[in-house]
Design a protein around this motif. Structure first.
Motif, mmCIF file in Angstrom:
data_model
loop_
_atom_site.group_PDB
_atom_site.id
_atom_site.type_symbol
_atom_site.label_atom_id
_atom_site.label_comp_id
_atom_site.label_asym_id
_atom_site.label_seq_id
_atom_site.Cartn_x
_atom_site.Cartn_y
_atom_site.Cartn_z
ATOM 1 N N ARG A 76 -7.217 19.586 18.614
ATOM 2 C CA ARG A 76 -5.816 20.187 19.346
ATOM 3 C C ARG A 76 -6.485 20.085 20.922
ATOM 4 O O ARG A 76 -7.483 20.308 21.419
ATOM 5 N N ALA A 77 -5.375 19.682 21.627
ATOM 6 C CA ALA A 77 -5.646 19.583 23.246
ATOM 7 C C ALA A 77 -5.544 21.072 23.643
ATOM 8 O O ALA A 77 -5.060 21.959 23.165
ATOM 9 N N LYS A 78 -6.356 21.326 24.684
ATOM 10 C CA LYS A 78 -6.139 22.732 25.475
ATOM 11 C C LYS A 78 -4.898 22.854 25.971
ATOM 12 O O LYS A 78 -4.335 22.032 26.544
ATOM 13 N N TYR A 79 -4.311 23.890 25.860
ATOM 14 C CA TYR A 79 -2.978 24.305 26.136
ATOM 15 C C TYR A 79 -2.760 24.293 27.649
ATOM 16 O O TYR A 79 -1.874 23.830 28.094
ATOM 17 N N ARG A 80 -4.064 24.685 28.463
ATOM 18 C CA ARG A 80 -3.967 24.674 29.733
ATOM 19 C C ARG A 80 -3.684 23.148 30.416
ATOM 20 O O ARG A 80 -3.022 22.878 31.320
ATOM 21 N N ILE A 81 -4.532 22.312 29.512
ATOM 22 C CA ILE A 81 -4.493 20.643 30.037
ATOM 23 C C ILE A 81 -2.955 20.203 29.909
ATOM 24 O O ILE A 81 -2.387 19.524 30.291
ATOM 25 N N ARG A 82 -2.546 20.585 28.603
ATOM 26 C CA ARG A 82 -0.858 20.472 28.443
ATOM 27 C C ARG A 82 -0.238 20.761 29.552
ATOM 28 O O ARG A 82 0.734 20.324 29.911
ATOM 29 N N ASP A 83 -0.282 21.843 29.952
ATOM 30 C CA ASP A 83 0.553 22.422 30.985
ATOM 31 C C ASP A 83 0.234 21.613 31.977
ATOM 32 O O ASP A 83 1.187 21.383 33.073
ATOM 33 N N MET A 84 -1.011 21.562 32.361
ATOM 34 C CA MET A 84 -1.243 20.681 33.759
ATOM 35 C C MET A 84 -0.467 19.333 33.655
ATOM 36 O O MET A 84 -0.012 18.967 34.560
ATOM 37 N N MET A 85 -0.437 18.656 32.408
ATOM 38 C CA MET A 85 0.221 17.317 32.262
ATOM 39 C C MET A 85 1.650 17.570 32.538
ATOM 40 O O MET A 85 2.524 16.393 33.091
ATOM 41 N N LYS A 86 2.205 18.583 32.577
ATOM 42 C CA LYS A 86 3.697 18.934 32.767
ATOM 43 C C LYS A 86 4.024 18.794 34.186
ATOM 44 O O LYS A 86 5.237 18.512 34.820
ATOM 45 N N CYS A 87 2.995 18.857 34.943
ATOM 46 C CA CYS A 87 3.056 18.909 36.725
ATOM 47 C C CYS A 87 2.717 17.379 36.967
ATOM 48 O O CYS A 87 3.126 17.142 38.001
ATOM 49 N N PHE A 88 2.394 16.441 35.973
ATOM 50 C CA PHE A 88 2.228 15.110 36.508
ATOM 51 C C PHE A 88 3.645 14.323 36.437
ATOM 52 O O PHE A 88 4.355 14.800 36.053
ATOM 53 N N PRO A 89 3.664 13.253 37.815
ATOM 54 C CA PRO A 89 4.752 12.509 37.596
ATOM 55 C C PRO A 89 5.221 11.801 36.493
ATOM 56 O O PRO A 89 4.335 11.270 36.050
#
Ligand code: SDX
Length: 378
Positions: A76-89
């Motif tokens: 499982r990926a870290k939730y905060r990293i998934r949230d970080m990805m949501k800020c990527f273009p």
């Protein structure tokens, strides 16, 4: 110590002593820990190969099941990293997203303990387990969708394919993909592995090491070539167009993606195995015109440049497998990275044993004793 003569690109200059893999570029031979790649491709699995590369010996049945269990349960990926990805273009390249995510992973495990075997093992497990999940996660997030959660009941290769499209892959296709990972796992002192070793030599953490290596792998002259090959085949579009396309490339002395290699001066042994996988997959799913175009390309290029040692490399046929599996083209290099994490981790462990920071010298060709020039005089 005798001073070595400068070689651009460090061509032919040994940068380490290593037991991990061996290449003979004259005869097209590749061995992982002394085992010919053909045998590992035929009989092994990617995780078994990763274990062999990283720990230096084949796993027993118990070793392998423990390794698989740990990796399966750390996917499982870290939730905060998934949230970080949501800020990527959304238009960002998945290799850049992977490099950022690999470095971010280090924020969660910042206490380095390089002399603790448990720390080493946990880092190996986490990176092998989470890199595929992070690659798949960004694929969905960049389209505005939620990532697909990994499944503990699927093999390493099957789980990655599942996380891309939420469909359980056909076992033959999963096996073919697993073999592709084995073929891409390690390759002596290539550019990204050299990056990994230099970064490891400063005793930084393994997450920063992988981030450094991912950044290096992404270039079109290295791992990025597999994506360029498919774009080239699509641009050519038909077997009839191959010769005019190449004549223009030959006339302008342009590099043809998927051909040539710093070490191999014959056909890359991995390209030969990948070609067989393409034929097996096309036998299962039906062929498409791109393989015919590739065969015509290989024939004309090797007729013209084969004597110069220009032959297909690992990137020439790999994209045809991934494309036929329905994988988006800009995920081809991240898949290369997923596999090469095994090699980079093996070199991390070996560099820790070497325990010497990389600090080469240079040949200064600039000026000396230059005066400071006041801005009014520039
Ligand atoms: C990978 O190192 C590894 O192990 C890498 C790798 C791994 O597993 O980690 O195997 C993975 O990176 C495979 C390579 C993928 N890259 C490509 O397919 C890009 C295209 N290939 C080239 O850019 C090139 O072949 C390299 C970068 C792979 C190797 O370059 P070198 O060793 O620096 O060779 P070079 O550029 O000095 O070329 C030597 C001669 C030149 O001709 P001359 O100037 O001497 O007349 O060969 C020619 C080059 O023009 N040449 C090519 C060519 N590659 C070299 N000509 C046409 N097409 C090509 N692809």
């Amino acid at each position: 110590m005798t001073a070595c003569e400068y070689q651009i690109g460090l061509e032919g200059i040994p940068a380490a002593q290593s037991r991990i893999s061996y290449v003979d570029g004259k005869i097209g031979r590749l061995e992982y820990r002394g085992v010919p790649i053909e045998q590992l491709a035929e009989h092994g699995s990617f995780l078994e190969t990763a274990y062999l590369l990283i720990w230096g010996k084949f796993p027993t049945a118990d070793d392998l099941s423990a390794f698989q269990y740990e990796i399966t349960h750390h996917r499982r990926a870290k939730y905060r990293i998934r949230d970080m990805m949501k800020c990527f273009p959304e238009s960002g390249h998945p290799m850049d997203a992977l490099q950022a995510s690999a470095a971010a992973l280090g924020l969660f495990y910042s206490k380095r303990a390089l002399d603790d075997p448990t720390y080493i093992r946990r880092a190996v497990v986490r990176l092998l387990a989470k890199i595929p999940t992070m690659v798949a996660a960004f694929e969905h997030i960049r389209k505005g969708n939620d990532p697909i959660q990994p499944r503990d009941d699927l093999s390493y290769a099957a789980n990655f394919l599942y996380m891309l499209n939420e469909q359980e892959p056909d076992p033959i296709q999963a096996h073919i993909f697993d073999t592709c990972l084995t073929l891409h796992a390690e390759h002596t002192m290539n550019a990204s592995t050299f990056s990994a070793r230099v970064t490891a030599s400063t005793l930084t953490d393994p997450y920063a090491i992988v981030a450094s290596a991912v950044g290096t792998l992404g270039g079109p002259l290295h791992g990025g070539a597999n994506e360029e090959v498919i774009e080239m085949l699509e641009q050519i579009g038909s077997v009839e167009n191959v010769r005019p396309f190449l004549e223009e490339k030959f006339a302008t002395k342009s590099k043809i993606m998927g051909f040539g290699h710093r070490v191999y001066k014959v056909k890359d042994p991995r390209a030969k195995i990948l070609q067989k996988l393409v034929e097996e997959l096309f036998g299962e799913l039906g062929s498409d015109k791109y393989y015919e175009i590739a065969l015509e390309l290989e024939k004309i290029v090797t007729d013209k440049l084969g004597d110069k040692g220009i032959h297909p490399n690992v990137d020439f046929y790999s994209g045809l497998v991934y494309k036929r599996l329905g994988i988006p083209t800009d995920l081809f290099t991240p898949i290369f990275a997923i596999a090469r994490v095994a090699g980079w981790l093996a070199h991390w462990r070996e560099q820790l044993e070497a325990n010497r920071i990389y600090r080469p010298t240079q040949i200064y060709i600039g000026e000396h004793n230059q005066p400071y020039l006041p801005i009014a005089e520039r």
